[in-house]
Structure formats: C-alpha cells, structure tokens
Write a protein that holds these residues in place. Structure first.
Motif, mmCIF file in Angstrom:
data_model
loop_
_atom_site.group_PDB
_atom_site.id
_atom_site.type_symbol
_atom_site.label_atom_id
_atom_site.label_comp_id
_atom_site.label_asym_id
_atom_site.label_seq_id
_atom_site.Cartn_x
_atom_site.Cartn_y
_atom_site.Cartn_z
ATOM 1 N N LEU A 21 0.808 -1.214 0.000
ATOM 2 C CA LEU A 21 0.000 0.000 0.000
ATOM 3 C C LEU A 21 0.845 1.270 0.000
ATOM 4 O O LEU A 21 0.305 2.372 -0.132
ATOM 5 N N GLY A 22 2.156 1.117 0.195
ATOM 6 C CA GLY A 22 3.032 2.281 0.180
ATOM 7 C C GLY A 22 2.898 3.152 1.414
ATOM 8 O O GLY A 22 3.011 4.384 1.318
ATOM 9 N N VAL A 23 2.644 2.533 2.569
ATOM 10 C CA VAL A 23 2.507 3.290 3.816
ATOM 11 C C VAL A 23 3.495 2.752 4.848
ATOM 12 O O VAL A 23 4.001 1.637 4.723
ATOM 13 N N ALA A 24 3.740 3.552 5.875
ATOM 14 C CA ALA A 24 4.624 3.128 6.951
ATOM 15 C C ALA A 24 3.889 2.172 7.882
ATOM 16 O O ALA A 24 2.648 2.147 7.928
ATOM 17 N N LYS A 25 4.651 1.398 8.653
ATOM 18 C CA LYS A 25 4.044 0.460 9.598
ATOM 19 C C LYS A 25 3.236 1.198 10.656
ATOM 20 O O LYS A 25 2.302 0.646 11.228
ATOM 21 N N THR A 26 3.581 2.451 10.913
ATOM 22 C CA THR A 26 2.880 3.244 11.933
ATOM 23 C C THR A 26 1.709 4.026 11.346
ATOM 24 O O THR A 26 1.122 4.870 12.026
ATOM 25 N N ALA A 27 1.371 3.769 10.094
ATOM 26 C CA ALA A 27 0.310 4.536 9.424
ATOM 27 C C ALA A 27 -1.018 4.395 10.150
ATOM 28 O O ALA A 27 -1.351 3.326 10.673
ATOM 29 N N SER A 28 -1.781 5.476 10.176
ATOM 30 C CA SER A 28 -3.102 5.458 10.804
ATOM 31 C C SER A 28 -4.100 4.754 9.888
ATOM 32 O O SER A 28 -3.829 4.531 8.699
ATOM 33 N N ALA A 29 -5.267 4.418 10.445
ATOM 34 C CA ALA A 29 -6.315 3.774 9.660
ATOM 35 C C ALA A 29 -6.749 4.671 8.499
ATOM 36 O O ALA A 29 -7.026 4.192 7.392
ATOM 37 N N ALA B 18 -4.605 5.475 1.011
ATOM 38 C CA ALA B 18 -3.676 4.829 0.076
ATOM 39 C C ALA B 18 -4.385 3.747 -0.723
ATOM 40 O O ALA B 18 -4.195 3.608 -1.938
ATOM 41 N N TYR B 19 -5.250 2.972 -0.034
ATOM 42 C CA TYR B 19 -5.972 1.899 -0.718
ATOM 43 C C TYR B 19 -6.893 2.456 -1.808
ATOM 44 O O TYR B 19 -6.925 1.942 -2.926
ATOM 45 N N ARG B 20 -7.640 3.486 -1.472
ATOM 46 C CA ARG B 20 -8.593 4.038 -2.441
ATOM 47 C C ARG B 20 -7.889 4.533 -3.702
ATOM 48 O O ARG B 20 -8.364 4.335 -4.825
ATOM 49 N N GLU C 153 -6.040 -7.375 -1.072
ATOM 50 C CA GLU C 153 -5.639 -8.338 -0.049
ATOM 51 C C GLU C 153 -4.960 -7.627 1.120
ATOM 52 O O GLU C 153 -5.258 -7.896 2.290
ATOM 53 N N ALA C 154 -4.066 -6.686 0.812
ATOM 54 C CA ALA C 154 -3.369 -5.944 1.862
ATOM 55 C C ALA C 154 -4.339 -5.112 2.687
ATOM 56 O O ALA C 154 -4.267 -5.069 3.916
ATOM 57 N N TYR C 155 -5.286 -4.462 2.000
ATOM 58 C CA TYR C 155 -6.245 -3.613 2.723
ATOM 59 C C TYR C 155 -7.177 -4.442 3.595
ATOM 60 O O TYR C 155 -7.568 -4.018 4.684
ATOM 61 N N SER D 219 -6.907 -3.000 7.295
ATOM 62 C CA SER D 219 -8.069 -2.184 7.671
ATOM 63 C C SER D 219 -8.833 -2.782 8.836
ATOM 64 O O SER D 219 -9.683 -2.129 9.438
ATOM 65 N N ASN D 220 -8.538 -4.040 9.166
ATOM 66 C CA ASN D 220 -9.185 -4.713 10.292
ATOM 67 C C ASN D 220 -8.225 -4.700 11.469
ATOM 68 O O ASN D 220 -7.128 -5.255 11.403
ATOM 69 N N ALA D 221 -8.635 -4.060 12.568
ATOM 70 C CA ALA D 221 -7.725 -3.876 13.709
ATOM 71 C C ALA D 221 -7.214 -5.202 14.254
ATOM 72 O O ALA D 221 -6.020 -5.336 14.561
ATOM 73 N N ASP D 222 -8.078 -6.212 14.357
ATOM 74 C CA ASP D 222 -7.655 -7.505 14.902
ATOM 75 C C ASP D 222 -6.694 -8.216 13.952
ATOM 76 O O ASP D 222 -5.670 -8.760 14.375
ATOM 77 N N LYS D 223 -7.046 -8.209 12.641
ATOM 78 C CA LYS D 223 -6.162 -8.861 11.671
ATOM 79 C C LYS D 223 -4.818 -8.149 11.592
ATOM 80 O O LYS D 223 -3.771 -8.792 11.474
#
Length: 384
Positions: free
Chosen positions: A15-23, A29-31, A57-59, A63-67
């Motif tokens: 998705l081209g985001v950092a591991k600390t990226a917010s929801a 990025a996904y959209r 697949e990445a999103y 996008s799911n907090a538990d996953k």
C-alpha cells in the motif's frame, strides 16, 4: 489467508505506507491504488488486475484492527527467528528453558498457536481436517443522487474479486482428485531446520508453501491455486437517510469463502451529489427562498417547492426579518422508522438593485413616513 502466508508478504509496502500509518492513511492509500488499478479502468490489463488483487488483499488485513494486530505480531516473530532468535540474537544467548537458551528446540508453530487459534499437534491436526478460507472483505464506492439519499435506492454494483474456483470448488485439484497431505511437514504447513547451533528455526514448508496440502494434479482452470477472478453484479439496497461519505457494511457480500468457510463482507462508501435547492440537516431538509421586501414588511402567502415536486403554501407574517426559518411538518427526508422529517424554510429578503420611478417614489414615501427614526440609535447608547 493462513498465518504462514502472511509471513512472506509486506502489506505495508504493497500500500506504500509506513508500519505506523493510521487507519485513515491506510484507507486513503488503498482508495488511490484501487481506483488506479481497478479492472473496469484497465480492461485487458493483467498487470493492473494482479496489482488490484494485491492491494485489496493488503487492505483486507490492515483495515481490520484484529487482523492487523495478528499480522504485526506474526511478522515480528518471523523477523526475530530469521535474525537469530531471542536472547541477544545468538544461539544460547538465554538461560536454560528460555528463548535462545541451550538445549531449546523452539517450534514457531506452537508460538503462533496462541495467536492464530492453535499450535503444535492440535494445530497440525486442525490443518489436516480443514483447508477452508474465509472470503476477503472488499470495499467499493458508489455515487447517488440527493433524491436517492433521501428516499433510499437499489444500486447495481459490478464487483471483481478473487473467488473460490468454480471448477475445483477451491481445492486447487483437478476434478476427480483431491489434495494430498504434505509428506514433508505432515500437514502442519511448517518445517523445522537447524540454524547452525542448538537453536532450531521453524518456517513455512517449502514443499507445500505453508498450506499443509500438496496438489498432485492441479485444476486446469486455476492452475492449482484454488482461486480465480470472478466478476458479478450485486443489487445493493442503500437505506433512506444515508449521508455523504457513509460506510455501509453488507455482511456476506464480499469475496467468496472456500472449503465451507463463510464469505467476506462488502463495505460500500456512499457519495451523495449536491442538490441545487435542498440541503440536509439530520432527517430534515433545508431550503432558502427569496422574499420581496414588501412581502416581509406587510406579510404574504408564498409557495415553496418540496423535494417530491408538490409545492406547499407558507404564511410569511408581517415584519419577518431576513434569515428567519420556518418549519413545514413532514416534508423532509425519510427517517429510520419510516416517518418523515420536516422542511426547514429560511427566507432571504431581497433588496432591489434597480428601481423604477414608481418604486423609488414609493420607497421615498416610506422613508418620509418613517419620520426620521434612526434604527441604529440604540447601538450608540450601548457603547456609552
């Protein structure tokens, strides 16, 4: 997707985001990526289609907090093992009986069991019993008219997703055959090898790639993957009163599950077109109507349009100031209980920019009849 599949993929990089990226950053990025690579926008472009699947697949995971938590924990565990283990990063770095201690043979499958619902012998037995996979959660967008947002609407949505193969029903095996338990990992999906010391490293089986099953006679349609692209059109009901930007969850309308596992969910983000006359305020509709100076001064009966087309009569009392709002009952939007909100009518007193001779004479007569009363006199008294 299994735990071992996650270990080999960097969804943040996808998705081209950092591991600390917010929801919010992940969704943005996904959209962008989904819009650029959607099959409808790239007909016949296999690379764009594959990229769209990877992004979806990445999103679905991030996008799911538990996953996302499970994914981060698993990636951390695999990173620690590949980096030399715990206890200082060297074999034998810990005390006996602790991670990295002498004489310890760690099974990463046992460690992951606490995260993914079973490890060790129990996890291996479960892996042999079921290869089911829950369908992916999908997200799409739709634009509706203002009228549709008020009354509700049924929308046809064309979806492209990775589904269980219709030929092999998700097994990956040619019809008439079945996948076999992997002889190398005995169906666990994991293999253990020496790391050059007393510490043992557990990683996905290189023969079955972590599936625990081997397809000896691959399905010709999906080439053994058990999944294939599928396009379908859904009739989705958007409820009355939906707001611009609202996210609607449609349970079981996402990607198809395999092996008896449930289907994923579909998330629909709704965009509402603006109306030239009406606005929204909760369940109520709003409208601003122009009123002539004489109508506001001495009162009048005026007609006001409604969204359903039939005008209503509204009484404007004498002395009505510009900006006053009147309420017309039950002429607003549809409520959750099936009732109707109100229509809120705000008057805008019009001041003419050009006057005829007769109009100017009438206004000058009004000024003379006012008798020189200064409407701003009270302002200066308040200052002193």
């Amino acid at each position: 997707m299994s735990a071992s599949d996650w270990s080999t993929k960097d969804f943040y990089a996808t998705l081209g985001v950092a591991k600390t990226a917010s929801a919010a950053d992940i969704k943005k990025a996904y959209r962008t990526l989904a819009r650029d690579n959607h099959p409808d926008s790239n007909p016949g472009n296999k690379a764009a289609e594959d990229r769209f699947k990877e992004v979806s697949e990445a999103y679905a995971v991030l996008s799911n907090a538990d996953k996302r938590k499970e994914y981060d924990e698993q990636r951390t565990l695999f990173g620690q093992f590949k980096g030399g283990g715990f206890g200082g990063g060297q074999p034998g770095g810990g005390a006996p009986g602790q991670p990295g201690g002498p004489g310890v043979d760690f099974d990463l499958g046992d460690l992951l069991g606490g995260i993914f619902g079973g490890g060790g012998a129990r996890g291996r037995a479960r892996g042999r019993q079921s290869a089911g996979r829950r369908g992916d959660d999908l997200e799409t967008e739709a634009t509706i008219t203002f009228q549709q947002s008020v009354d509700g609407a049924t929308l046809p949505l064309r979806m492209t997703s990775d589904e269980a193969c219709v030929t092999c029903h998700g097994t990956g095996a040619k019809p008439g055959t079945v996948p076999q338990v992997c002889t190398k990992c005995q169906g666990s999906g994991m293999q253990t090898g020496a790391s050059g010391g007393v510490f043992a490293m557990t990683e996905p089986c290189d023969k079955c790639r972590g599936r625990g099953l081997v397809v000896e006679h691959p399905c010709e349609t999906c080439r053994g993957s058990g999944r294939s692209p599928s396009s379908r059109t859904l009739q989705v009901r958007v409820p009355p009163g939906v707001k611009d930007g609202q996210r609607i969850r449609l349970k079981g309308k996402g990607g198809g599950g395999s092996g008896g596992a449930p289907d994923g969910d579909l998330y629909l983000v709704v965009h509402v077109e603006a109306h030239s006359l009406f606005g929204r305020k909760g369940d109520h509709l709003t409208i601003t109507v122009p009123v002539a100076f004489d109508e506001a001064a001495i009162g009048a009966q005026i007609q006001v349009p409604t969204l359903d087309g039939a005008p209503v009569r509204l009484k404007i009392p004498a002395g009505t100031p510009s900006g006053r709002t009147f309420r017309v009952k039950a002429k607003g939007g549809t409520t959750k209980t099936g009732g109707r909100g109100d229509l809120l009518v705000t008057v805008d007193v019009q001041v003419p920019t050009e006057l005829s001779d007769a109009q100017r004479a009438a206004v000058e007569a009004l000024r003379e009849a006012r008798g020189g009363i200064d409407p701003r006199a009270g302002l200066f008294g308040a200052v002193s």
